[in-house]
Write a protein that holds these residues in place. Structure first.
Motif, PDB file in Angstrom:
ATOM      1  N   ARG A  71       0.834  -1.207   0.000  1.00  0.00           N
ATOM      2  CA  ARG A  71       0.000   0.000   0.000  1.00  0.00           C
ATOM      3  C   ARG A  71       0.870   1.258   0.000  1.00  0.00           C
ATOM      4  O   ARG A  71       2.059   1.217   0.353  1.00  0.00           O
ATOM      5  CB  ARG A  71      -0.897   0.015   1.232  1.00  0.00           C
ATOM      6  CG  ARG A  71      -0.148   0.127   2.554  1.00  0.00           C
ATOM      7  CD  ARG A  71      -1.073   0.564   3.676  1.00  0.00           C
ATOM      8  NE  ARG A  71      -0.402   0.550   4.963  1.00  0.00           N
ATOM      9  CZ  ARG A  71       0.402   1.510   5.398  1.00  0.00           C
ATOM     10  NH1 ARG A  71       0.658   2.548   4.616  1.00  0.00           N
ATOM     11  NH2 ARG A  71       0.967   1.435   6.598  1.00  0.00           N
ATOM     12  N   PRO A  72       0.297   2.412  -0.374  1.00  0.00           N
ATOM     13  CA  PRO A  72       1.057   3.665  -0.377  1.00  0.00           C
ATOM     14  C   PRO A  72       1.442   4.089   1.041  1.00  0.00           C
ATOM     15  O   PRO A  72       0.752   3.771   2.010  1.00  0.00           O
ATOM     16  CB  PRO A  72       0.084   4.677  -0.996  1.00  0.00           C
ATOM     17  CG  PRO A  72      -0.934   3.860  -1.715  1.00  0.00           C
ATOM     18  CD  PRO A  72      -1.062   2.581  -0.954  1.00  0.00           C
ATOM     19  N   ILE A  73       2.520   4.813   1.146  1.00  0.00           N
ATOM     20  CA  ILE A  73       2.925   5.440   2.402  1.00  0.00           C
ATOM     21  C   ILE A  73       2.148   6.745   2.542  1.00  0.00           C
ATOM     22  O   ILE A  73       2.030   7.515   1.587  1.00  0.00           O
ATOM     23  CB  ILE A  73       4.441   5.723   2.413  1.00  0.00           C
ATOM     24  CG1 ILE A  73       5.230   4.431   2.182  1.00  0.00           C
ATOM     25  CG2 ILE A  73       4.852   6.380   3.723  1.00  0.00           C
ATOM     26  CD1 ILE A  73       4.984   3.348   3.210  1.00  0.00           C
ATOM     27  N   THR A  74       1.606   7.010   3.715  1.00  0.00           N
ATOM     28  CA  THR A  74       0.787   8.207   3.913  1.00  0.00           C
ATOM     29  C   THR A  74       1.629   9.398   4.360  1.00  0.00           C
ATOM     30  O   THR A  74       2.749   9.240   4.865  1.00  0.00           O
ATOM     31  CB  THR A  74      -0.304   7.966   4.963  1.00  0.00           C
ATOM     32  OG1 THR A  74       0.323   7.783   6.256  1.00  0.00           O
ATOM     33  CG2 THR A  74      -1.121   6.726   4.629  1.00  0.00           C
ATOM     34  N   SER A  86      -3.386  12.761   1.408  1.00  0.00           N
ATOM     35  CA  SER A  86      -2.328  12.175   2.233  1.00  0.00           C
ATOM     36  C   SER A  86      -2.101  10.694   1.966  1.00  0.00           C
ATOM     37  O   SER A  86      -1.043  10.158   2.227  1.00  0.00           O
ATOM     38  CB  SER A  86      -2.636  12.373   3.720  1.00  0.00           C
ATOM     39  OG  SER A  86      -3.801  11.660   4.088  1.00  0.00           O
ATOM     40  N   SER A  87      -3.105  10.002   1.427  1.00  0.00           N
ATOM     41  CA  SER A  87      -2.933   8.574   1.175  1.00  0.00           C
ATOM     42  C   SER A  87      -3.076   8.232  -0.295  1.00  0.00           C
ATOM     43  O   SER A  87      -3.241   7.088  -0.670  1.00  0.00           O
ATOM     44  CB  SER A  87      -3.963   7.768   1.980  1.00  0.00           C
ATOM     45  OG  SER A  87      -5.283   8.147   1.593  1.00  0.00           O
ATOM     46  N   SER A  88      -3.026   9.275  -1.170  1.00  0.00           N
ATOM     47  CA  SER A  88      -3.262   9.047  -2.591  1.00  0.00           C
ATOM     48  C   SER A  88      -2.103   8.320  -3.235  1.00  0.00           C
ATOM     49  O   SER A  88      -0.971   8.394  -2.798  1.00  0.00           O
ATOM     50  CB  SER A  88      -3.469  10.391  -3.300  1.00  0.00           C
ATOM     51  OG  SER A  88      -2.303  11.170  -3.222  1.00  0.00           O
ATOM     52  N   MET A  89      -2.433   7.597  -4.320  1.00  0.00           N
ATOM     53  CA  MET A  89      -1.398   6.938  -5.109  1.00  0.00           C
ATOM     54  C   MET A  89      -1.028   7.862  -6.256  1.00  0.00           C
ATOM     55  O   MET A  89      -1.327   9.048  -6.231  1.00  0.00           O
ATOM     56  CB  MET A  89      -1.916   5.585  -5.596  1.00  0.00           C
ATOM     57  CG  MET A  89      -2.244   4.629  -4.460  1.00  0.00           C
ATOM     58  SD  MET A  89      -2.753   3.015  -5.000  1.00  0.00           S
ATOM     59  CE  MET A  89      -1.236   2.376  -5.676  1.00  0.00           C
ATOM     60  N   ALA A  90      -0.376   7.330  -7.273  1.00  0.00           N
ATOM     61  CA  ALA A  90       0.098   8.152  -8.382  1.00  0.00           C
ATOM     62  C   ALA A  90      -1.038   8.995  -8.932  1.00  0.00           C
ATOM     63  O   ALA A  90      -2.119   8.506  -9.204  1.00  0.00           O
ATOM     64  CB  ALA A  90       0.676   7.262  -9.481  1.00  0.00           C
ATOM     65  N   LEU A  91      -0.773  10.283  -9.075  1.00  0.00           N
ATOM     66  CA  LEU A  91      -1.813  11.221  -9.488  1.00  0.00           C
ATOM     67  C   LEU A  91      -1.690  11.584 -10.948  1.00  0.00           C
ATOM     68  O   LEU A  91      -0.595  11.723 -11.481  1.00  0.00           O
ATOM     69  CB  LEU A  91      -1.711  12.502  -8.649  1.00  0.00           C
ATOM     70  CG  LEU A  91      -1.935  12.341  -7.144  1.00  0.00           C
ATOM     71  CD1 LEU A  91      -1.676  13.667  -6.462  1.00  0.00           C
ATOM     72  CD2 LEU A  91      -3.338  11.853  -6.857  1.00  0.00           C
ATOM     73  N   LYS A  92      -2.829  11.770 -11.574  1.00  0.00           N
ATOM     74  CA  LYS A  92      -2.846  12.319 -12.917  1.00  0.00           C
ATOM     75  C   LYS A  92      -2.929  13.828 -12.791  1.00  0.00           C
ATOM     76  O   LYS A  92      -3.446  14.348 -11.811  1.00  0.00           O
ATOM     77  CB  LYS A  92      -4.058  11.788 -13.687  1.00  0.00           C
ATOM     78  CG  LYS A  92      -3.999  10.285 -13.954  1.00  0.00           C
ATOM     79  CD  LYS A  92      -5.208   9.853 -14.758  1.00  0.00           C
ATOM     80  CE  LYS A  92      -5.148   8.356 -15.057  1.00  0.00           C
ATOM     81  NZ  LYS A  92      -6.310   7.902 -15.843  1.00  0.00           N
ATOM     82  N   PRO A  93      -2.425  14.562 -13.774  1.00  0.00           N
ATOM     83  CA  PRO A  93      -2.556  16.007 -13.720  1.00  0.00           C
ATOM     84  C   PRO A  93      -4.028  16.363 -13.564  1.00  0.00           C
ATOM     85  O   PRO A  93      -4.887  15.816 -14.251  1.00  0.00           O
ATOM     86  CB  PRO A  93      -1.997  16.473 -15.063  1.00  0.00           C
ATOM     87  CG  PRO A  93      -1.096  15.360 -15.486  1.00  0.00           C
ATOM     88  CD  PRO A  93      -1.732  14.108 -14.985  1.00  0.00           C
ATOM     89  N   THR A  94      -4.335  17.267 -12.681  1.00  0.00           N
ATOM     90  CA  THR A  94      -5.716  17.606 -12.408  1.00  0.00           C
ATOM     91  C   THR A  94      -5.826  19.059 -12.038  1.00  0.00           C
ATOM     92  O   THR A  94      -4.839  19.763 -11.925  1.00  0.00           O
ATOM     93  CB  THR A  94      -6.287  16.717 -11.280  1.00  0.00           C
ATOM     94  OG1 THR A  94      -7.681  16.987 -11.136  1.00  0.00           O
ATOM     95  CG2 THR A  94      -5.577  16.986  -9.956  1.00  0.00           C
ATOM     96  N   ARG A  95      -7.035  19.496 -11.832  1.00  0.00           N
ATOM     97  CA  ARG A  95      -7.262  20.869 -11.415  1.00  0.00           C
ATOM     98  C   ARG A  95      -7.613  20.887  -9.943  1.00  0.00           C
ATOM     99  O   ARG A  95      -8.389  20.098  -9.469  1.00  0.00           O
ATOM    100  CB  ARG A  95      -8.396  21.499 -12.238  1.00  0.00           C
ATOM    101  CG  ARG A  95      -8.043  21.599 -13.714  1.00  0.00           C
ATOM    102  CD  ARG A  95      -9.081  22.390 -14.478  1.00  0.00           C
ATOM    103  NE  ARG A  95      -8.761  22.444 -15.883  1.00  0.00           N
ATOM    104  CZ  ARG A  95      -7.925  23.294 -16.434  1.00  0.00           C
ATOM    105  NH1 ARG A  95      -7.299  24.156 -15.667  1.00  0.00           N
ATOM    106  NH2 ARG A  95      -7.678  23.295 -17.724  1.00  0.00           N
ATOM    107  N   ALA A  96      -7.015  21.837  -9.233  1.00  0.00           N
ATOM    108  CA  ALA A  96      -7.262  21.930  -7.796  1.00  0.00           C
ATOM    109  C   ALA A  96      -8.528  22.717  -7.540  1.00  0.00           C
ATOM    110  O   ALA A  96      -8.940  23.547  -8.333  1.00  0.00           O
ATOM    111  CB  ALA A  96      -6.080  22.637  -7.123  1.00  0.00           C
ATOM    112  N   ASP A  97      -9.153  22.450  -6.390  1.00  0.00           N
ATOM    113  CA  ASP A  97     -10.294  23.278  -6.023  1.00  0.00           C
ATOM    114  C   ASP A  97      -9.760  24.588  -5.458  1.00  0.00           C
ATOM    115  O   ASP A  97      -8.577  24.806  -5.288  1.00  0.00           O
ATOM    116  CB  ASP A  97     -11.200  22.566  -5.011  1.00  0.00           C
ATOM    117  CG  ASP A  97     -10.477  22.190  -3.742  1.00  0.00           C
ATOM    118  OD1 ASP A  97      -9.633  22.989  -3.289  1.00  0.00           O
ATOM    119  OD2 ASP A  97     -10.775  21.105  -3.203  1.00  0.00           O
TER     120      ASP A  97
END
Length: 459
Positions: free
Chosen positions: A167-170, A390-401
């Motif tokens: 699992r991912p490291i938080t 904090s616990s997300s895995m590899a992220l795709k480019p996205t737009r922030a709120d």
């Protein structure tokens, strides 16, 4: 290990001044000690005894053995605090004050560190083993204890993550290890040190370039505490943005604690860097000048040309050779900066293999080529920001709120109002937006085979 005397000896001798009157017992020593004692025993004050050849340790030894005692004269609660005292002030001290001040500082350090050693079940032999290294570096007891705790906790976290399906490291797990990590007082980062500070809590794991021998090698901390390094590298690997996951490599990780770096350009950075902050704090955003030409004096920077990014909630890709600084903050703040030394392509094979065993993905020439050309020369092309969980895995480019990072005025009408500076839509496949950077519309596949571009730092 230091020569140690009873607390009663320190508590008495450390109250003496140059004018404190003293008396010695008859000379019953032998050999060279007989000759030395015979000379300085004639002193009637502490200052006179020192002038006649007594050493600071002689005062402690003779008092402890009942050969020396005070008979009157001025005393004080403790000697001057010489730690951190400017050279000009040290020169003003008399011989007695300077000697006793240094002895008192060492005594306090020994008392604190030996107590910490005992409380944490660590022996002096353990410390000696930790400090065996080809670079000759040594950790203080307190630093060694903190790093050992961080190493042990990191190993437990890695084992648990593996047992739970890798699992991912938080963020919380990384923060917990950073809070345990023992930081040395780094007095060598004058370019980032806040005004009035004499040191910062800043360490580097991974590779460093030794200025004394012009060699690039693995840091002492990486070798001694490999699981700590593995935890940090796994944290980034688990959430590496899709846009750069196949091309972003690094040689080093800079670890910072509780200081707001002043405006600077990095001095030994190939350029592409990822940064993320951890902890409970208010403020502490990163100011970055994406259009910095690396020639303009820092004091001439225009505040209107900066972008301010919340790196507590965003993973930021930026060029460390362009001007940047940290806003003041309240609370406990740590940051990790993943970057490559300028000598990233001159690492000895032995150190290269050891770095990769610790999870440090030293970049290849094609990877560095992509990353250096990915960061455009100015404006929004000069950075990327990815919102983080904090616990997300590899992220795709996205737009922030709107809450993920402070907003700035945007000059391009096609920009989304809620987008974080540098954030990209998940459907984009080009290195840059064609509308904003038509001359740099280069597919990643083409960049991989391009000629390497070496970024030259100006500072």
């Amino acid at each position: 290990m230091p020569n140690t005397y009873c607390d009663r000896a320190y508590e008495e001798v450390m109250t003496w001044t140059e004018e404190t009157t003293i008396a010695y017992a008859p000379n019953k020593k032998s050999g060279k000690s007989f000759e030395r004692y015979g000379k300085y025993m004639k002193g009637r004050t502490v200052g006179e005894a020192l002038d006649l050849g007594s050493l600071g340790l002689d005062l402690l030894f003779d008092f402890e053995k009942g050969l020396l005692w005070s008979t009157g004269g001025p005393k004080r609660a403790k000697p001057p605090d010489v730690q951190g005292m400017a050279k000009e002030e040290l020169k003003k001290l008399c011989k007695t004050d300077l000697m006793l001040g240094k002895m008192y500082a060492k005594w306090k350090m020994w008392k604190t560190t030996f107590q910490a050693l005992e409380e944490n079940g660590m022996t002096r032999h353990d410390l000696k083993e930790l400090n065996q290294d080809v670079e000759g570096g040594t950790d203080s007891i307190v630093v060694a204890i903190g790093r050992r705790k961080a190493q042990q906790q990191a190993a437990q976290i890695l084992e648990a993550a593996k047992a739970e399906g890798d699992r991912p490291i938080t963020d919380e797990e990384v923060l917990g290890c950073l809070q345990l990590w023992g930081f040395k007082e780094n007095m060598n980062r004058g370019n980032v040190m806040p005004e009035g500070s004499t040191f910062v809590n800043s360490d580097t794991v991974g590779l460093i370039k030794m200025s004394t021998c012009e060699r690039t090698l693995l840091t002492v901390g990486t070798k001694r505490y490999p699981e700590f390094t593995l935890l940090i590298t796994k944290w980034l690997r688990d959430r590496m943005p899709e846009e750069i996951k196949h091309n972003f490599g690094y040689t080093s990780i800079n670890i910072n604690k509780n200081y707001a770096g002043r405006l600077h350009r990095d001095g030994n950075n190939a350029g592409p860097s990822l940064i993320k902050a951890f902890g409970e704090f208010c403020g502490g955003d990163l100011n970055y000048w994406p259009s910095d030409d690396k020639k303009l004096p820092l004091e001439d920077f225009d505040e209107s040309n900066k972008v301010t990014i919340n790196i507590q909630n965003n993973l930021l890709l930026f060029d460390g050779n362009r001007g940047h600084c940290v806003n003041s903050f309240q609370g406990e703040r740590y940051s990790l900066v993943f970057f490559s030394l300028r000598t990233w392509n001159k690492v000895p094979e032995e150190d290269l293999e050891e770095a990769r065993r610790c999870g440090v993905p030293v970049p290849t020439v094609p990877q560095m080529t992509v990353m250096q050309q990915l960061l455009g020369p100015s404006g929004e092309a000069g950075y990327r920001a990815w919102p983080q969980d904090s616990s997300s895995m590899a992220l795709k480019p996205t737009r922030a709120d709107d809450t993920s990072t402070p907003q700035r005025k945007r000059s391009c009408p096609e920009d989304s109002v809620g987008a974080a500076p540098g954030a990209y839509n998940t459907n984009e496949t080009k290195a840059f937006s064609a509308a904003k950077n038509p001359r740099r519309e280069i597919p990643f596949a083409d960049l991989a085979g391009a000629k390497v571009v070496i970024v030259d730092d100006e500072d």
